[in-house]
Design an enzyme around this catalytic site. Structure first.
Site, PDB file in Angstrom:
ATOM      1  N   SER A 148     -10.719 -11.783 117.268  1.00  0.00           N
ATOM      2  CA  SER A 148      -9.426 -12.759 117.391  1.00  0.00           C
ATOM      3  C   SER A 148      -9.180 -13.447 118.584  1.00  0.00           C
ATOM      4  O   SER A 148      -9.629 -13.080 119.516  1.00  0.00           O
ATOM      5  CB  SER A 148      -8.331 -11.822 116.948  1.00  0.00           C
ATOM      6  OG  SER A 148      -7.163 -12.783 116.998  1.00  0.00           O
ATOM      7  N   TYR A 164      -3.301  -4.222 118.746  1.00  0.00           N
ATOM      8  CA  TYR A 164      -4.285  -5.393 118.080  1.00  0.00           C
ATOM      9  C   TYR A 164      -4.796  -5.977 119.124  1.00  0.00           C
ATOM     10  O   TYR A 164      -6.083  -6.379 119.194  1.00  0.00           O
ATOM     11  CB  TYR A 164      -3.289  -6.115 117.153  1.00  0.00           C
ATOM     12  CG  TYR A 164      -4.045  -7.182 116.501  1.00  0.00           C
ATOM     13  CD1 TYR A 164      -4.946  -6.645 115.173  1.00  0.00           C
ATOM     14  CD2 TYR A 164      -4.440  -8.503 116.799  1.00  0.00           C
ATOM     15  CE1 TYR A 164      -5.715  -7.551 114.539  1.00  0.00           C
ATOM     16  CE2 TYR A 164      -4.902  -9.301 116.051  1.00  0.00           C
ATOM     17  CZ  TYR A 164      -5.653  -8.748 114.933  1.00  0.00           C
ATOM     18  OH  TYR A 164      -6.582  -9.949 114.338  1.00  0.00           O
TER      19      TYR A 164
HETATM   20  N1  LIG Z   1      -5.861 -13.614 109.226  1.00  0.00           N
HETATM   21  C1  LIG Z   1      -5.852 -13.860 110.243  1.00  0.00           C
HETATM   22  O1  LIG Z   1      -5.189 -14.818 110.855  1.00  0.00           O
HETATM   23  C2  LIG Z   1      -6.831 -13.214 111.272  1.00  0.00           C
HETATM   24  C3  LIG Z   1      -6.825 -13.590 112.758  1.00  0.00           C
HETATM   25  C4  LIG Z   1      -7.813 -13.130 113.489  1.00  0.00           C
HETATM   26  C5  LIG Z   1      -8.606 -12.225 113.125  1.00  0.00           C
HETATM   27  N2  LIG Z   1      -8.399 -11.597 111.928  1.00  0.00           N
HETATM   28  C6  LIG Z   1      -9.283 -10.698 111.832  1.00  0.00           C
HETATM   29  O2  LIG Z   1     -10.151 -10.624 110.507  1.00  0.00           O
HETATM   30  C7  LIG Z   1     -10.189  -9.391 109.732  1.00  0.00           C
HETATM   31  C8  LIG Z   1      -9.877  -9.313 108.420  1.00  0.00           C
HETATM   32  O3  LIG Z   1      -8.433  -9.466 108.321  1.00  0.00           O
HETATM   33  P1  LIG Z   1      -7.769 -10.435 106.894  1.00  0.00           P
HETATM   34  O4  LIG Z   1      -6.747 -11.070 107.629  1.00  0.00           O
HETATM   35  O5  LIG Z   1      -8.548 -10.763 106.275  1.00  0.00           O
HETATM   36  O6  LIG Z   1      -6.831  -9.110 106.607  1.00  0.00           O
HETATM   37  P2  LIG Z   1      -6.484  -8.417 105.206  1.00  0.00           P
HETATM   38  O7  LIG Z   1      -6.452  -9.590 104.112  1.00  0.00           O
HETATM   39  O8  LIG Z   1      -5.710  -7.584 105.249  1.00  0.00           O
HETATM   40  O9  LIG Z   1      -8.065  -7.860 104.992  1.00  0.00           O
HETATM   41  C9  LIG Z   1      -8.292  -6.419 105.632  1.00  0.00           C
HETATM   42  C10 LIG Z   1      -9.688  -5.963 104.749  1.00  0.00           C
HETATM   43  O10 LIG Z   1      -9.926  -4.732 105.556  1.00  0.00           O
HETATM   44  C11 LIG Z   1      -9.913  -3.646 104.710  1.00  0.00           C
HETATM   45  N3  LIG Z   1      -9.370  -2.385 105.292  1.00  0.00           N
HETATM   46  C12 LIG Z   1      -8.182  -2.188 105.878  1.00  0.00           C
HETATM   47  N4  LIG Z   1      -8.063  -0.914 106.478  1.00  0.00           N
HETATM   48  C13 LIG Z   1      -9.128  -0.569 105.995  1.00  0.00           C
HETATM   49  C14 LIG Z   1      -9.859   0.903 106.566  1.00  0.00           C
HETATM   50  N5  LIG Z   1      -9.137   1.934 107.068  1.00  0.00           N
HETATM   51  N6  LIG Z   1     -11.162   1.333 106.029  1.00  0.00           N
HETATM   52  C15 LIG Z   1     -11.898   0.288 105.232  1.00  0.00           C
HETATM   53  N7  LIG Z   1     -11.399  -0.933 105.180  1.00  0.00           N
HETATM   54  C16 LIG Z   1     -10.168  -1.305 105.365  1.00  0.00           C
HETATM   55  C17 LIG Z   1      -8.974  -4.099 103.715  1.00  0.00           C
HETATM   56  O11 LIG Z   1      -9.027  -3.345 102.478  1.00  0.00           O
HETATM   57  P3  LIG Z   1      -8.246  -2.074 101.922  1.00  0.00           P
HETATM   58  O12 LIG Z   1      -6.968  -2.245 102.397  1.00  0.00           O
HETATM   59  O13 LIG Z   1      -8.478  -1.930 100.373  1.00  0.00           O
HETATM   60  O14 LIG Z   1      -8.834  -1.013 102.820  1.00  0.00           O
HETATM   61  C18 LIG Z   1      -9.520  -5.545 103.406  1.00  0.00           C
HETATM   62  O15 LIG Z   1     -10.388  -5.615 102.642  1.00  0.00           O
HETATM   63  C19 LIG Z   1      -9.542  -8.107 110.772  1.00  0.00           C
HETATM   64  O16 LIG Z   1     -10.410  -7.706 111.444  1.00  0.00           O
HETATM   65  C20 LIG Z   1      -8.535  -9.158 111.303  1.00  0.00           C
HETATM   66  O17 LIG Z   1      -8.114  -8.639 112.558  1.00  0.00           O
HETATM   67  C21 LIG Z   1      -7.540 -12.053 110.791  1.00  0.00           C
END
Ligand SMILES: NC(=O)c1ccc[n+]([C@@H]2O[C@H](COP(=O)([O-])OP(=O)(O)OC[C@H]3O[C@@H](n4cnc5c(N)ncnc54)[C@H](OP(=O)(O)O)[C@@H]3O)[C@@H](O)[C@H]2O)c1
Length: 257
Positions: A148, A164
């Site tokens: 990130s 985070y």
């Molecule tokens: N969205 C942003 O603005 C942003 C920016 C920078 C980086 N990121 C990074 O992008 C990645 C994806 O995030 P997102 O924004 O797409 O969030 P999200 O929609 O909440 O997706 C998170 C994913 O991780 C899974 N997950 C969560 N806890 C887990 C666990 N204990 N074991 C296995 N799977 C798990 C969730 O499925 P379940 O809940 O079913 O387990 C879901 O598939 C993360 O690493 C986040 O830090 C996001």
């Protein structure tokens, strides 16, 4: 090889953690479109099933693995299931992640461990498993970690996400260090650093920060449904064959100012 061939992933197997929704699903869509067979993981079986139906509807081969990545002893079984279906893993996208908002002085121990276990520890344990069982014997592989911009620079006062931010800085250095160790095996390791993208994880913060997010971003937009696709295909494919240990920032330029 033509440039189109450099980006082609036909026959490659990609494992995307957290592939049931959000950025993981977007990256799975992109890898599938370029020809990869897809294994996606998450804890919630229903969301995984929906993602699978969506990806299969687009014509891709998909395996789903219900798995809690913070239960490290279940990581070998996760890999077993993907190997039983597809035989190997060529591309590993360590994408599943979590955050927690609390002032540093009040940050609960359990929240700190939860964030570190999923964002830092699980990517290492899973990469080690996939490296030993697939990529090192194959003499090739691409590992990508979703870090990130929060791992690159400080965040505005009031965000209260010390766990985070710390974990994402670790993810970037994890990519550099593993890239250095495993380059001689033909394995590349890179990080993608997204800025803000609407998702279950980020929507609360996006709402809280409001219009300021857009106005202080040079491209005057936040991330959208296709904005990570080029980056992940590039890093997964031969198009980036001479690139390893890097952090590719996909944030509309927000982190340059
Ligand atoms: N969205 C942003 O603005 C942003 C920016 C920078 C980086 N990121 C990074 O992008 C990645 C994806 O995030 P997102 O924004 O797409 O969030 P999200 O929609 O909440 O997706 C998170 C994913 O991780 C899974 N997950 C969560 N806890 C887990 C666990 N204990 N074991 C296995 N799977 C798990 C969730 O499925 P379940 O809940 O079913 O387990 C879901 O598939 C993360 O690493 C986040 O830090 C996001």
């Amino acid at each position: 090889m033509s440039v189109k061939q450099l980006f082609d992933l036909t026959g490659h197997v990609a494992l995307v953690t957290g592939g049931s929704r959000g950025l993981g699903l977007q990256m799975a869509e992109a890898l599938g479109e370029m020809g990869a067979k897809l294994a996606i993981t998450a804890r919630k079986a229903d969301e995984l099933a929906q993602a699978r139906a969506h990806l299969e509807g687009l014509g891709y081969e998909v395996e789903t693995v219900v798995n809690d990545l913070s239960k490290f002893d279940q990581i070998p079984a996760l890999v077993d299931q993907v190997l039983a279906r597809f035989g190997t893993i060529d591309i590993l996208v360590n994408n599943a992640g979590a955050t927690w908002g609390a002032k540093a002085e009040d940050y609960p121990d359990a929240a700190w461990h939860k964030v570190m276990d999923l964002n830092v520890n699980a990517p290492f344990f899973l990469s080690r498993e996939v490296g030993k069982r697939c990529m090192i014997p194959n003499g090739r592989g691409s590992i990508i970690v979703t870090a990130s911009v929060a791992g690159l620079k400080g965040t505005p006062p009031g965000m209260n996400t010390i766990g985070y931010n710390t974990s994402k800085a670790a993810a970037i250095h994890f990519a550099r260090t593993l890239a250095s160790e495993w380059g001689h095996y033909g394995i590349r390791v890179n990080a993608i650093c997204p800025g803000f993208f609407p998702s279950k994880l980020a929507n609360g913060l996006i709402e809280k920060l409001g219009d300021s997010l857009v106005t202080r971003t040079p491209l005057r937009r936040i991330g959208g449904d296709e904005d990570l696709k080029g980056a992940v295909v590039f890093l997964a494919s031969e198009a980036s064959r001479h690139i390893t240990g890097q952090a590719l920032v996909v944030d509309g330029g927000a982190s340059i100012i």
